[in-house]
Enzyme design. Structure first.
Site: not given
Ligand SMILES: [Zn+2]
Length: 284
Positions: A2-3
């Site tokens: 996840p960014e």
């Protein structure tokens, strides 16, 4: 992994489920992921607490309890995510927040258990922890600040953009997208970029992240899902990441998949025509 867009999507999904709601109980199913308190203490703190707000700092999810009780900060890192729906893999549930009304449960799942669940009694403590390991948020950094930070390092621009101490929120996927949108080769030396080039990168960061948030992030393999268990749509519309051999959406030449120094085990995608290693100088 996840960014920023994926974590922002998680936060937006969690808000209506948690904000203003009273917690009946918190169950910690994997105490080894806890930092700053043990399972009993977190359970005590959470009992009957009202959630004041759910927010994001870089790639952290920040759940603030009302009446200055403290905050739960979750770093999903590689494989963490939240489920409002029944989780696909119940054995991966590491934390459950059971709400007082209607018995709803918000679950934090993490297949590889690389994420972290922090408890901070005070906001200042959380701010200190964040500031030690993070630069400004990628959606908030000013163009001048970004330019100054890039001037300070001779590392390649791609790993520099992914360094959370330079700016918080960008990882492998969005670094490739931002550099493609900016027309900048991923191995250009950060300090060698002109002010005009760092300005292009700054503008692309805002634009790409906004599009990715709108698409609810990027999903591939069994990784990130929205809080409803759905896949994000960004990788169906993106320009570089995962498109090796496919035509560049700008010039039609094939996107190249490669590996660059400083990024062990993670691929880099770019267009050699749109992102030349030695750009011809533009006249001002
Ligand atoms: Zn191209």
């Amino acid at each position: 992994m996840p960014e920023l867009p994926e974590v922002e999507t998680m936060v937006r999904g969690l808000r209506p489920a948690l904000e203003g709601r009273r917690i009946a109980r918190i169950d910690v199913h994997d105490p080894s992921m806890l930092r700053g308190c043990d399972a009993r203490e977190l359970r005590r703190q959470g009992r009957n607490a009202v959630v004041a707000s759910v927010g994001r700092r870089g790639k952290w999810v920040v759940i603030v309890l009302a009446d200055h009780r403290g905050m739960i900060v979750i770093q999903p890192r590689m494989t963490g995510g939240f489920w409002l729906a029944e989780p696909a893999r119940p054995e991966h549930v590491r934390l459950s927040i059971r709400l007082a009304n209607a018995g709803e449960i918000v679950r934090y799942c993490d297949a590889r258990r690389l994420g972290r669940i922090h408890w901070f009694a005070e906001e200042a403590e959380a701010e200190r922890a964040f500031a030690q390991s993070h630069g400004p948020d990628a959606l908030e950094i000013a163009a001048e600040d970004l330019a100054a930070r890039l001037k300070k390092t001779r590392r390649a621009i791609k790993p520099t953009l992914m360094d959370q101490k330079v700016l918080a929120g960008i990882g492998n996927i969005y670094a490739d997208e931002v550099l493609h949108a900016s027309g900048i080769h991923p191995e250009r030396v950060s300090s060698g970029l002109t002010r005009e080039e760092s300005g292009r990168i700054h503008a692309a960061i805002g634009r790409i992240l906004a599009i990715a948030i709108e698409a609810e992030g990027s999903s591939f393999d069994a990784g990130y899902r929205t809080v409803l268990g759905l896949e994000g749509g960004f990788l169906a519309i993106n320009s570089a990441y995962g498109r090796g051999g496919e035509p560049c959406r700008t010039c039609g030449d094939p996107i190249v998949k490669t590996r660059i120094a400083g990024l062990i085990g993670r691929p880099t995608y770019f267009c050699p025509s749109c992102q030349p290693r030695r750009p011809t100088r533009r006249r001002r």
